[in-house]
Design an enzyme around this catalytic site. Structure first.
Site, PDB file in Angstrom:
ATOM      1  N   SER A 117      48.038  20.988  37.001  1.00  0.00           N
ATOM      2  CA  SER A 117      47.804  19.569  37.334  1.00  0.00           C
ATOM      3  C   SER A 117      46.524  19.060  36.677  1.00  0.00           C
ATOM      4  O   SER A 117      46.440  17.886  36.305  1.00  0.00           O
ATOM      5  CB  SER A 117      47.782  19.352  38.850  1.00  0.00           C
ATOM      6  OG  SER A 117      46.671  19.980  39.435  1.00  0.00           O
ATOM      7  N   ARG A 145      41.727  34.390  35.033  1.00  0.00           N
ATOM      8  CA  ARG A 145      41.306  35.667  34.447  1.00  0.00           C
ATOM      9  C   ARG A 145      39.797  35.628  34.239  1.00  0.00           C
ATOM     10  O   ARG A 145      39.258  34.591  33.853  1.00  0.00           O
ATOM     11  CB  ARG A 145      41.928  35.862  33.053  1.00  0.00           C
ATOM     12  CG  ARG A 145      43.411  35.905  33.006  1.00  0.00           C
ATOM     13  CD  ARG A 145      43.989  37.277  32.942  1.00  0.00           C
ATOM     14  NE  ARG A 145      43.305  38.208  32.095  1.00  0.00           N
ATOM     15  CZ  ARG A 145      43.438  39.542  32.237  1.00  0.00           C
ATOM     16  NH1 ARG A 145      44.198  40.035  33.187  1.00  0.00           N
ATOM     17  NH2 ARG A 145      42.794  40.369  31.426  1.00  0.00           N
ATOM     18  N   HIS A 197      36.074  24.663  38.853  1.00  0.00           N
ATOM     19  CA  HIS A 197      36.113  25.614  39.966  1.00  0.00           C
ATOM     20  C   HIS A 197      36.231  24.838  41.269  1.00  0.00           C
ATOM     21  O   HIS A 197      35.530  23.846  41.467  1.00  0.00           O
ATOM     22  CB  HIS A 197      34.850  26.487  39.967  1.00  0.00           C
ATOM     23  CG  HIS A 197      34.865  27.510  41.039  1.00  0.00           C
ATOM     24  ND1 HIS A 197      35.598  28.680  40.936  1.00  0.00           N
ATOM     25  CD2 HIS A 197      34.297  27.522  42.269  1.00  0.00           C
ATOM     26  CE1 HIS A 197      35.455  29.375  42.054  1.00  0.00           C
ATOM     27  NE2 HIS A 197      34.670  28.696  42.873  1.00  0.00           N
ATOM     28  N   LEU A 216      29.631  34.703  36.116  1.00  0.00           N
ATOM     29  CA  LEU A 216      30.908  34.232  36.660  1.00  0.00           C
ATOM     30  C   LEU A 216      30.690  33.056  37.622  1.00  0.00           C
ATOM     31  O   LEU A 216      29.904  33.155  38.572  1.00  0.00           O
ATOM     32  CB  LEU A 216      31.599  35.391  37.388  1.00  0.00           C
ATOM     33  CG  LEU A 216      32.960  35.060  38.017  1.00  0.00           C
ATOM     34  CD1 LEU A 216      33.991  34.757  36.941  1.00  0.00           C
ATOM     35  CD2 LEU A 216      33.417  36.200  38.916  1.00  0.00           C
ATOM     36  N   GLU A 235      39.365  16.772  41.529  1.00  0.00           N
ATOM     37  CA  GLU A 235      39.357  17.505  40.255  1.00  0.00           C
ATOM     38  C   GLU A 235      39.957  16.662  39.135  1.00  0.00           C
ATOM     39  O   GLU A 235      39.475  16.670  38.008  1.00  0.00           O
ATOM     40  CB  GLU A 235      40.145  18.815  40.388  1.00  0.00           C
ATOM     41  CG  GLU A 235      39.475  19.851  41.283  1.00  0.00           C
ATOM     42  CD  GLU A 235      40.167  21.206  41.222  1.00  0.00           C
ATOM     43  OE1 GLU A 235      41.350  21.281  40.817  1.00  0.00           O
ATOM     44  OE2 GLU A 235      39.519  22.199  41.588  1.00  0.00           O
TER      45      GLU A 235
HETATM   46  C1  GAR Z   1      42.274  24.257  40.481  1.00  0.00           C
HETATM   47  O1  GAR Z   1      42.010  23.950  41.818  1.00  0.00           O
HETATM   48  C2  GAR Z   1      41.074  24.883  39.822  1.00  0.00           C
HETATM   49  O2  GAR Z   1      39.856  24.398  40.324  1.00  0.00           O
HETATM   50  C3  GAR Z   1      41.272  26.325  40.192  1.00  0.00           C
HETATM   51  O3  GAR Z   1      42.634  26.548  40.060  1.00  0.00           O
HETATM   52  C4  GAR Z   1      43.328  25.352  40.382  1.00  0.00           C
HETATM   53  C5  GAR Z   1      44.333  25.074  39.277  1.00  0.00           C
HETATM   54  O4  GAR Z   1      45.139  23.995  39.634  1.00  0.00           O
HETATM   55  N1  GAR Z   1      40.508  27.206  39.347  1.00  0.00           N
HETATM   56  C6  GAR Z   1      39.983  28.342  39.781  1.00  0.00           C
HETATM   57  O5  GAR Z   1      40.133  28.755  40.901  1.00  0.00           O
HETATM   58  C7  GAR Z   1      39.211  29.105  38.745  1.00  0.00           C
HETATM   59  N2  GAR Z   1      38.326  30.033  39.361  1.00  0.00           N
HETATM   60  P1  GAR Z   1      46.090  23.342  38.538  1.00  0.00           P
HETATM   61  O6  GAR Z   1      46.840  24.497  37.874  1.00  0.00           O
HETATM   62  O7  GAR Z   1      46.998  22.465  39.326  1.00  0.00           O
HETATM   63  O8  GAR Z   1      45.225  22.602  37.570  1.00  0.00           O
END
Ligand code: GAR
Length: 217
Positions: free
Chosen positions: A25, A103, A121, A156, A186
Site C-alpha cells: 500500500s 528483510r 517503519h 537497524l 504512512e
Molecule cells: C508498513 O506499515 C511499513 O511501515 C512496515 O510494513 C508495512 C508495509 O505495508 N514496515 C516495516 O515493518 C519495516 N520494518 P504495505 O505493504 O501495505 O506498504
C-alpha cells in the site's frame, strides 16, 4: 560504482526502485503521487523477496517492471544481498525505497546505496524498532504512536529521521484499528519524503538528514 550523495541530475526524473515483501500500500501511494505529478519521479522497478506479494500485482497494473528475488533460493544473507544489489543497480536508481521490505539488509547493501536508501517503519522511532510495533504500543499503554520515514544506515531502524506522522492511541484500539490509522499516515508521509528527495531538497550528509539546507534533528 557507489553514486555520490544527491548527485543525480534533478532535471531528469528521479528513478526509484521500491523493495517490498507484501501488500504494497505504501508502494501504491508513491506510484499514485508520481502519476499525479505530485512527485517528479518514476518508479522504474518493484522487487519483492516474496513471490505472492500483492505489491507485485500493483506494480504490473501500473505498468512497472515487477520482479521477485526469493531469498529462500540463496544459501546466505550475503549471497542474497549480493544478488539483490546487482538487480537493483541494473535499474540505475537515484533512490531505493523500502516499503514493507521485511528483510534485514547487510552492511554491504546499505553501503552500496548510502544516501539513496529510505525506509518506512511503523512506529515513532526510536520507540519500537523491530516487529509487532502496534501490539507493543497498545500493551505499553502508549498514548501516541505513528510512523517514521528515515534514511537507512548501518543501525537497524535507527537511521536519520526524515519525517514522522503521529496518531493518538484510543482506549479501545485493537492492533488492527491502530495499524489502519498508522497506514493512513504512512501514505501521506512516505510520498512527502520521496517528493523532497526527488526535488533535490533532501539529502543525507555525514549521517544527518538535510532538508532545504537545514539539518532535520
Ligand atoms: C508498513 O506499515 C511499513 O511501515 C512496515 O510494513 C508495512 C508495509 O505495508 N514496515 C516495516 O515493518 C519495516 N520494518 P504495505 O505493504 O501495505 O506498504
Amino acid at each position: 560504482m557507489v553514486q555520490a550523495l544527491s548527485s543525480y541530475n534533478i532535471e531528469a526524473r528521479c528513478r526509484i526502485v521500491v523493495l517490498i515483501s507484501g501488500n504494497g500500500s505504501n508502494l501504491q501511494a508513491i506510484i499514485d503521487h508520481c502519476n499525479d505529478g505530485e512527485i517528479s519521479a518514476e518508479v522504474v522497478a518493484v522487487i519483492s523477496n516474496v513471490q505472492s506479494a500483492f505489491g507485485l500485482t500493483r506494480a504490473r497494473l501500473a505498468g512497472i517492471e515487477a520482479l521477485c528475488l526469493n531469498h529462500q533460493g540463496f544459501i546466505s544473507r550475503t549471497a542474497f544481498d549480493e544478488a539483490l544489489t546487482t538487480l537493483v543497480e541494473d535499474f540505475r536508481p537515484d533512490l531505493v525505497a523500502l516499503a514493507g521490505f521485511m528483510r534485514i539488509l547487510s552492511p554491504a547493501f546499505v553501503n552500496q546505496f548510502a544516501g539513496r536508501l529510505m525506509n518506512i517503519h511503523p512506529s515513532l522511532l526510536p520507540h519500537y524498532p523491530g516487529l509487532d510495533t502496534h501490539r507493543r504500543a497498545i500493551a505499553d499503554g502508549a498514548r501516541e504512536h505513528g510512523a517514521t520515514v528515515h534514511f537507512v544506515t548501518q543501525d537497524l531502524d535507527a537511521g536519520p529521521v526524515i519525517i514522522q506522522g503521529r496518531v493518538k492511541v484510543c482506549e479501545n484500539d485493537s492492533e488492527h484499528s491502530l495499524s489502519t490509522r498508522v497506514h493512513e499516515i504512512e501514505h501521506r508521509i512516505y510520498p512527502q519524503a520521496v517528493h523532497w528527495f526527488a526535488s533535490g531538497r533532501l539529502r543525507l550528509e555525514d549521517d544527518v538528514a538535510i532538508l532545504d539546507g537545514e539539518p532535520l534533528a
